[in-house]
Design a protein around this motif. Structure first.
Motif, short mmCIF file in Angstrom:
data_model
loop_
_atom_site.label_atom_id
_atom_site.label_comp_id
_atom_site.label_asym_id
_atom_site.label_seq_id
_atom_site.Cartn_x
_atom_site.Cartn_y
_atom_site.Cartn_z
N ASN A 112 -43.24 -13.43 14.06
CA ASN A 112 -42.52 -14.04 12.95
C ASN A 112 -42.67 -13.18 11.70
OD1 ASN A 112 -41.46 -15.66 10.95
ND2 ASN A 112 -42.51 -17.52 11.62
N LYS A 162 -53.38 -6.41 9.05
CA LYS A 162 -52.87 -7.73 9.44
C LYS A 162 -51.59 -7.57 10.26
CE LYS A 162 -51.57 -12.22 7.51
NZ LYS A 162 -51.34 -13.00 6.26
N HIS A 189 -51.14 -8.72 14.32
CA HIS A 189 -50.06 -9.54 14.91
C HIS A 189 -49.30 -8.75 15.98
CE1 HIS A 189 -50.35 -13.15 12.50
NE2 HIS A 189 -50.40 -12.44 11.37
N HIS A 222 -46.39 -14.67 16.82
CA HIS A 222 -47.02 -13.54 16.14
C HIS A 222 -45.98 -12.60 15.54
CE1 HIS A 222 -51.32 -14.02 16.89
NE2 HIS A 222 -51.02 -14.50 18.09
N ASN A 249 -45.21 -13.87 8.84
CA ASN A 249 -46.65 -13.67 8.99
C ASN A 249 -47.17 -12.53 8.12
OD1 ASN A 249 -47.04 -15.72 10.81
ND2 ASN A 249 -46.67 -14.44 12.60
#
Length: 582
Positions: A563, A538, A542, A561, A566
């Motif tokens: 951040n 993941k 991002h 993306h 996330n």
């Protein structure tokens, strides 16, 4: 042979069978020649002659026999699909012979199709033939990782043995003389078949119980010790597994020509697998190379196995070169030798081209081989290639000048076609595309899961006959193997999803390196939309999406993306299958 044979024909047929059983194939052929003069219309006599000729050649003319059987099948104007009743069962011996040849030529799908069709009409067969059909299917199911079906047939075999009724026993010299040979060799190894099935199912308790039975009956034979070592390997008792392998007396094995198995090759390969699991990769590659040397030595003794001629039919399965090259490639990739691993896996993919995991490993070889040059060219910042135009000033006054448009280009393609199998990033992109194409889409998975759950209740019977053909018809229980990945074990549903995530992550990275930012963004977004995604992938999704968006001058979307909220977990673990393994 026809039921209205004269006494003279029956006497000649009995003499032919007696001579064949005694190994006097020349004498058997003479009797069959006389029999053919008396009854020229019976194709089964010609079939007997073809089999006798095959044994006379030392079982080395496999392709010739295969072509003869095909011609005979065309002569009787029928096929397996035409069998819709018991009237056509008299041709079953012809089909069985075809299945045996398909089996030894590694054409397992064709052999299973014939075997399952014969199984539906098991009731009128004599006991030896019924047992032979069942044993052939058991072996085929284990070779194709279908242990549940194999266990069902073993239960059927046990019931047949208890009943002991000799059905329709006609000893008139019918075709398929090898039936008796197959029956005798397989009957003694029924407990070993059960162990193999339970090992594939990773069912520890049942496997432990059956291994005790095998050790009691077979003793410390090489086959029983190999099975017990495999069991300990699956339990994580690696030292005990090595000890069991070393205690097996492989020198007493008859050899590949007689049995079709190269035990010394299997010995070194198993040691390599154990050391791979222990994390001792250099030792693992040492043992795999020893296995390859042993395999090449065996093949040199056997002859031209590629043309299926010159060696006994039973020895056709002895060559394990491509399985060993696959193991070597995976091991070399782990010890940081991607170019050597690439060469091994490129040889293996010629045979196992339908394995999506193998295409991923080839792409990883390409990525690892180019990683050093990428870092050297870009000072450890491969993703900033073409984005950072210049750096001016020093200290607090240091400024980074970004290019108005990414100048990232495909410098790797130096005029050479990307399809040429070299360890380049372009070829990595092709490998990853192949891997994604081979994976089933989500809709197919859901349909298969639904079909599996609907047929769960249909596989419990142990009766023989046509009413129990569900066990051999391809119906599976929920949670069964989902995707073939030879030479590895088939992949379950969650393992397929894990593989899809890895392929998408690698595809995004490769597309970024090659300057295809739109494709990189597409792969990264697909990765982020996967339902079950590990924390590390993941995070990479991002990151790759942000890199692609920056290159596309879509800064605000890239910031979204990047951040930190996330990603809350960057664990490297792979999600395990939901299926419980006992």
């Amino acid at each position: 042979m026809a039921d209205n044979n004269t006494d003279q024909e029956k006497a000649i047929a009995a003499n032919a069978l007696e001579a064949f059983t005694a190994g006097n194939y020349e004498e058997s052929l003479k009797h069959l020649g006389k029999l053919q003069e008396l009854n020229k219309e019976d194709y089964k006599i010609a079939l007997n002659k073809a089999i006798a000729e095959f044994y006379k050649s030392g079982q080395t003319t496999t392709c010739t026999l295969k072509q003869t059987l095909i011609a005979m099948k065309n002569q009787v104007h029928t096929s397996m699909e035409d069998i819709d009743g018991l009237d056509d069962v008299e041709n079953s011996l012809l089909y069985y012979n075809q299945a045996i040849i398909h089996y030894h030529m590694r054409q397992y799908s064709e052999a299973i199709a014939i075997g399952e069709r014969l199984y539906q009409f098991l009731e009128p067969f004599e006991e030896k033939f019924a047992l032979a059909v069942c044993f052939l299917l058991v072996d085929l199911y284990l070779l194709t990782y279908q242990p549940e079906k194999a266990l069902h047939l073993l239960a059927v075999l046990e019931k047949l043995s208890v009943q002991g009724n000799n059905k329709n026993g006609n000893e008139d010299g019918k075709a398929a003389f090898e039936l008796l040979l197959l029956f005798h060799t397989c009957r003694s190894s029924r407990p070993q078949y059960k162990v193999r099935a339970y090992i594939q199912m990773k069912s520890s308790k049942a496997c432990k119980r059956e291994i005790k039975s095998v050790m009691n009956t077979a003793g410390n034979s090489a086959s029983s010790l190999f099975l017990k070592s495999n069991f300990e390997y699956l339990r994580g008792n690696y030292r005990k597994a090595v000890k069991l392998l070393n205690s097996s007396n492989i020198a007493e094995h008859p050899g590949a020509i007689k049995t079709g198995e190269c035990v010394r090759c299997m010995f070194w390969n198993n040691l390599g697998c154990i050391h791979f699991a222990m994390g001792k990769h250099n030792l693992g590659i040492f043992y795999f190379k020893k296995a390859l040397q042993e395999n090449d030595h065996t093949c040199a003794q056997l002859g031209d196995a590629k043309q299926f001629s010159g060696i006994p039919m039973c020895a056709l399965l002895a060559n394990k070169r491509y399985e060993l090259l696959y193991n070597c490639g995976i091991q070399l990739l782990h010890i940081g030798r991607p170019l050597a691993a690439f060469d091994c896996l490129m040889d293996a993919v010629q045979v196992y081209h339908s394995n999506p995991g193998l295409w991923l490993r080839l792409a990883e070889c390409c990525i690892a081989a180019n990683k050093g040059s990428l870092e050297q060219d870009n000072k450890g910042l491969p993703s900033k290639k073409g984005i950072v135009q210049a750096i001016v000033g020093q200290g607090y006054h240091r400024k980074i000048i970004l290019a108005s448009q990414s100048t990232q280009n495909t410098i790797y393609s130096d005029g050479q076609s990307a399809a040429i199998p070299v360890a380049s990033m372009e070829f990595a992109a092709i490998c990853l595309r192949n891997g994604l194409v081979l994976l089933p889409d989500h809709q197919q998975q859901e349909n298969k899961a639904e079909n599996g759950s609907k047929t769960t209740s249909q596989s419990g019977s142990t009766e023989s006959g046509s009413e129990n053909s569900d066990a051999c018809s391809g119906k599976v229980q929920e949670g069964d193997k989902f995707l073939s990945a030879a030479p590895s074990s088939p992949l379950r549903k969650q393992e397929v999803e894990n593989l899809r995530c890895s392929l998408l992550a690698c595809s995004a990275y490769v597309a970024l390196v090659l300057g295809d930012n739109l494709m990189a963004l597409n792969h990264a977004e697909k990765l982020l939309h996967q339902t079950k995604l590990s924390g590390s992938l993941k995070f990479l999704g991002h990151l790759y999406a942000a890199e692609a968006l920056i290159s596309l001058d879509r800064i605000s979307e890239a910031i979204g993306h990047l951040n930190p909220e996330n990603v809350t977990d960057v664990s490297m673990g792979v999600l395990s299958s939901e299926q419980d393994q006992g």
